[in-house]
Motif scaffolding. Structure first.
Motif, mmCIF file in Angstrom:
data_model
loop_
_atom_site.group_PDB
_atom_site.id
_atom_site.type_symbol
_atom_site.label_atom_id
_atom_site.label_comp_id
_atom_site.label_asym_id
_atom_site.label_seq_id
_atom_site.Cartn_x
_atom_site.Cartn_y
_atom_site.Cartn_z
ATOM 1 N N TRP A 83 -1.208 0.362 6.742
ATOM 2 C CA TRP A 83 -2.640 0.399 7.062
ATOM 3 C C TRP A 83 -3.387 -0.721 6.358
ATOM 4 O O TRP A 83 -4.552 -0.966 6.613
ATOM 5 N N ASP A 84 -2.659 -1.416 5.484
ATOM 6 C CA ASP A 84 -3.250 -2.539 4.758
ATOM 7 C C ASP A 84 -2.113 -3.507 4.452
ATOM 8 O O ASP A 84 -1.126 -3.129 3.810
ATOM 9 N N GLU A 138 4.334 2.357 8.941
ATOM 10 C CA GLU A 138 3.387 1.336 9.385
ATOM 11 C C GLU A 138 2.350 1.129 8.284
ATOM 12 O O GLU A 138 1.902 2.077 7.636
ATOM 13 N N CYS A 141 0.815 -1.211 0.000
ATOM 14 C CA CYS A 141 0.000 0.000 0.000
ATOM 15 C C CYS A 141 0.853 1.268 0.000
ATOM 16 O O CYS A 141 0.377 2.348 -0.363
ATOM 17 N N THR A 142 2.128 1.151 0.375
ATOM 18 C CA THR A 142 3.026 2.314 0.381
ATOM 19 C C THR A 142 3.588 2.610 -1.009
ATOM 20 O O THR A 142 4.264 3.617 -1.216
#
Length: 394
Positions: free
Chosen positions: A59-60, A57, A30-31
């Motif tokens: 989130w997914d 961190e 996701c990043t």
């Protein structure tokens, strides 16, 4: 294909940031960062919930196949494979063409064809296989003889040293006329040619049926000693010493080596040698110490004892073993004279170190025997003072 390639050739975008290897199944987090699927899943299994590159961190924690990058990687490697395959086929074809050419040409044309074949064979495993499969070794061997020019012989030897030769090929190459040519070229060729000659001769003499008279050549030994003493081309030292050690198994050659003054020359070389070369040189001197003339030559060389004492417990256990064996041979020959010189050089302290070390028990026993031999010329008080460890390993 991926494993065979040099990573410096692979575009950096194809490299996984975790393993630093080319990706085969790229997935994106996701990043926006992309990784090899198996590597990022291992990262997650270790309990990490961050992006390895940015340390953000997540989130997914789902991963998305990066199909665009996958297609780019697949296309790039496919094209690379075709180029490598074509190059390999071209090399094989060119090696075959050169072998055919060599059957027909002479003079300078033969030299030029051999030069190109030498370059191809040295650079490509496929060319070496072609040579072996198509009778190239037999052809190369046929080009070596009493009337072969050094220009042709140097290239042929350079080619042969690149190949894995079978027993029959070795026997063929060990014909007296061929060996004589190799020795001549060893004495007169360039440093690269001298090293090639040395390595080829060493590869040939591992045959158990070898007749020692084939290598009992004054010219061969003189050429090898010149090679190992050449301070301008130190890359020839180890190959030269390696061949000398191999042929020292023949007693006749040990006598011949001593007769040309090899003992004093090798002793003088010791202090400047790298550890791998040093071990070879000590092994040769230990072999020469097995004959009376060799022991006498070692005794008569003023530097033998101080250098051997210095080498004890300094480089490796093998070096210590050779140095100790040489010291024993010399001191046994003339106990009063040599023992005194050895003890004054610090031998007693070094022997005590060997005895107290964790080295081979046989070395400890030899050290104890040599220590006993050396002590015979001194009173107990004086000898104990000679054993002080203050002058030890400086």
């Amino acid at each position: 294909m991926i494993e065979e390639l040099d990573l410096s050739e692979v575009p950096s975008v194809f490299i996984c940031p975790i393993s630093l290897e080319a990706m085969q199944d790229p997935v994106t987090l996701c990043t926006g960062q992309t990784y090899e699927r198996s590597n990022i899943l291992k990262w997650f299994n270790l309990g990490h919930l961050t992006c390895p590159t940015t340390m953000q961190e997540l989130w997914d924690d789902s991963v998305t196949p990066n199909t665009t990058l996958y297609r780019l990687i697949y296309t790039w490697f496919s094209q690379k494979y075709l180029l490598m395959k074509k190059r390999s086929e071209d090399v094989q074809g060119r090696a075959s063409e050169l072998l055919d050419t060599l059957k027909k040409v002479k003079g300078q044309a033969r030299v030029m064809a051999l030069k190109e074949l030498h370059q191809v064979v040295a650079a490509h495993a496929t060319a070496r296989k072609t040579l072996l499969d198509e009778g190239g070794v037999s052809l190369m061997s046929s080009l070596l003889g009493p009337f072969t020019s050094h220009a042709v012989g140097s290239e042929v030897i350079g080619i042969l040293v690149c190949l894995t030769l079978d027993s029959d090929s070795k026997k063929n190459l060990m014909q007296p006329a061929k060996v004589s040519l190799m020795v001549d070229i060893l004495n007169e060729g360039s440093i690269e040619t001298k090293i090639n000659c040395t390595r080829l001769i060493e590869s040939l003499i591992d045959d158990k049926d070898l007749r020692s008279e084939l290598i009992s050549s004054h010219s061969l030994l003189v050429g090898l000693m010149r090679l190992v003493k050449d301070k301008r081309h130190t890359n020839g030292i180890c190959p030269g010493l390696s061949l000398l050690r191999a042929i020292c198994s023949h007693k006749d050659i040990r006598h011949l080596l001593v007769s040309i003054g090899a003992v004093s020359q090798l002793v003088e070389l010791l202090s400047a040698l790298e550890p791998d070369c040093l071990e070879l040189a000590l092994s040769i001197l230990d072999s020469l110490a097995s004959i009376p003339e060799g022991r006498l030559a070692l005794k008569n060389c003023s530097n033998t004892i101080p250098i051997m004492v210095k080498l004890l417990m300094r480089i490796s256990e093998n070096c210590t073993q050779y140095a100790l064996s040489i010291l024993w041979s010399v001191c046994k020959l003339a106990p009063e004279e040599c023992s005194s010189v050895a003890v004054d050089a610090g031998l007693a302290a070094k022997l005590l170190l060997v005895i107290q070390s964790g080295c081979n028990p046989l070395l400890k026993q030899q050290s104890a025997e040599l220590l006993k031999l050396c002590s015979l010329n001194y009173s107990d008080t004086i000898f104990i003072s000679k054993c002080k460890l203050t002058r030890t390993i400086l």
